[in-house]
Design an enzyme around this catalytic site. Sequence first.
Site, PDB file in Angstrom:
ATOM      1  CD  GLU A  19      59.713  98.084   8.299  1.00 27.03           C
ATOM      2  OE1 GLU A  19      58.902  98.778   8.308  1.00 27.03           O
ATOM      3  OE2 GLU A  19      60.732  98.167   9.012  1.00 27.03           O
ATOM      4  CD  GLU A  78      64.410  99.736   6.651  1.00 29.33           C
ATOM      5  OE1 GLU A  78      63.741 100.447   7.372  1.00 29.33           O
ATOM      6  OE2 GLU A  78      63.665  99.553   5.391  1.00 29.33           O
TER       7      GLU A  78
HETATM    8  C1  BG6 Z   1      61.200 101.198   8.452  1.00 29.48           C
HETATM    9  C2  BG6 Z   1      60.647 101.508   6.806  1.00 29.48           C
HETATM   10  O1  BG6 Z   1      59.939 101.104   8.962  1.00 29.48           O
HETATM   11  O2  BG6 Z   1      61.591 102.085   8.864  1.00 29.48           O
HETATM   12  C3  BG6 Z   1      61.678 102.933   6.281  1.00 29.48           C
HETATM   13  O3  BG6 Z   1      61.082 100.350   5.999  1.00 29.48           O
HETATM   14  C4  BG6 Z   1      61.604 103.804   7.315  1.00 29.48           C
HETATM   15  O4  BG6 Z   1      60.826 102.979   5.108  1.00 29.48           O
HETATM   16  C5  BG6 Z   1      62.493 103.206   8.561  1.00 29.48           C
HETATM   17  O5  BG6 Z   1      62.127 104.897   6.768  1.00 29.48           O
HETATM   18  C6  BG6 Z   1      62.477 104.519   9.500  1.00 29.48           C
HETATM   19  O6  BG6 Z   1      61.289 104.934  10.012  1.00 29.48           O
HETATM   20  P1  BG6 Z   1      61.289 106.281  10.040  1.00 29.48           P
HETATM   21  O7  BG6 Z   1      59.574 106.477  10.279  1.00 29.48           O
HETATM   22  O8  BG6 Z   1      62.026 107.193  10.992  1.00 29.48           O
HETATM   23  O9  BG6 Z   1      61.537 107.025   8.527  1.00 29.48           O
END
Ligand code: BG6
Length: 469
Positions: free
Chosen positions: A172, A363
Amino acid sequence: MGKRFPEGFLWGGAVAANQCEGAYNEDGKGLSIQDLAPKGIYGSITDEPTEDNMKLIGIDFYHRYKEDIKLFAEMGFKVFRFSIAWSRIFSNGDDKEANEKGLKFYDNLLDELEKYGIEPLITLSHYETPLALAKNYNGWTNRKLIGFFEKYVKTVFTRYKDRVKYWLTFNEINSALRAPYSSAAIWTPKEELSLQDLYQAMHHELVASALAVKIGHEINSDFKIGCMILGTPIYPLTPNPKDVLKALENDRESLFFADVHARGKYPRYMNRFFKENNISLDITPEDEEILKNTVDFISFSYYMSSCATADISKVEGEGNIIAGVPNPYLEASEWGWQIDPEGLRYLLNTLYDRYEKPLFIVENGLGAVDELITDENGNKTVNDDYRIKYLNDHLIQVREAIEDGVEIIGYTTWGCIDLVSFTTAELKKRYGFIYVDRHDDGTGSLERYKKKSFYWYKKVIETNGESLV
Ligand code: BG6
């Protein structure tokens, strides 16, 4: 029954070292910036690692990876995305020698994946820069970081050149605009950081990323190296042309990073932005040459979309670190992230239209509070129908995008096993198919339990998407 996904589609899951490994000071690992951030991106930085920092133990993946990978294999994973903790390899970031024990850990991890025929997908830098680089160099504001990163990637590319094909450079990368400490290891507090320094830091990261692509291809021409952006489609809040233009502007704020990675140069619209914000970047002719090493594919995370308005009084909150206004047509997760499956199709199409490069969704998922129950057979589990629905609905849209003609390499759900959250550093925000018995007060046995979604995803993979409804 729906249509099957293309043959060879890479189904899997994703994690990051700092959110799952734990063992924060074992086997020669140096501190990373996350070891001083017990409250995620919103809290303050501590002087030393503190016990309330859930990442220090994480889910103890460092010691339990064999058990976890076995479970991923049971679900039928074709790919597993994880990151290498830079500070396990170079504990301070600027060390002369690499830490053999750190490299050995990833050798072992790769052995385990190989055993089950799971393709590794490695993120080189996932919010876990060695702390010393933040403290002593002010992170990526300093050009020297390019050299330190170069040494680190050369080391791991060379070591794993015959074992790993898919690589991502910076997780990101566009998130540095909102989270300069986590994302770009910038020690200067966000409130005091100038746009000049921030964009200079981003320039250094962009050069380092392109350099990694260059070096990687020299080491093994079969490597597939991608960039990774936080993907948040921005809709205009209303058809008011002012809102439409605002949406374009906000989109460019993020897409700028993908533009450089995919096109090998700065887009012209940034000239105006730099001029109006008195930003004058130090970009050398060598930098320009390096930037021409474009990525093989574009990867991104997708959790939510956002709306843009020209009416500044309506802008509130930061969601998953992208500022925007809520969409009146969408519902939100328990953490206020608006759920928008169609937004994923929209984003896939936008990125493919723009770059015509393969895409990788690395993701996606729902962070929710799970309740561990005992079923009729006496097994502990979680009935996470909400997660199944979220993933099912998003995957239906992925299939739509494939029908639209978009080339997609694969899909890795975020936090395929529960892990410590990034933005808020909690464990109660769970994403996994596998429940980990660990809680924010530090209690828990660290035992793993299969959730209902575990069996659901297994079926999706087994049927190559045909079971989606
Ligand atoms: C993304 C990141 O922003 O979102 C991850 O690459 C992160 O590292 C994921 O865990 C979800 O965000 P969060 O705050 O719910 O863990």
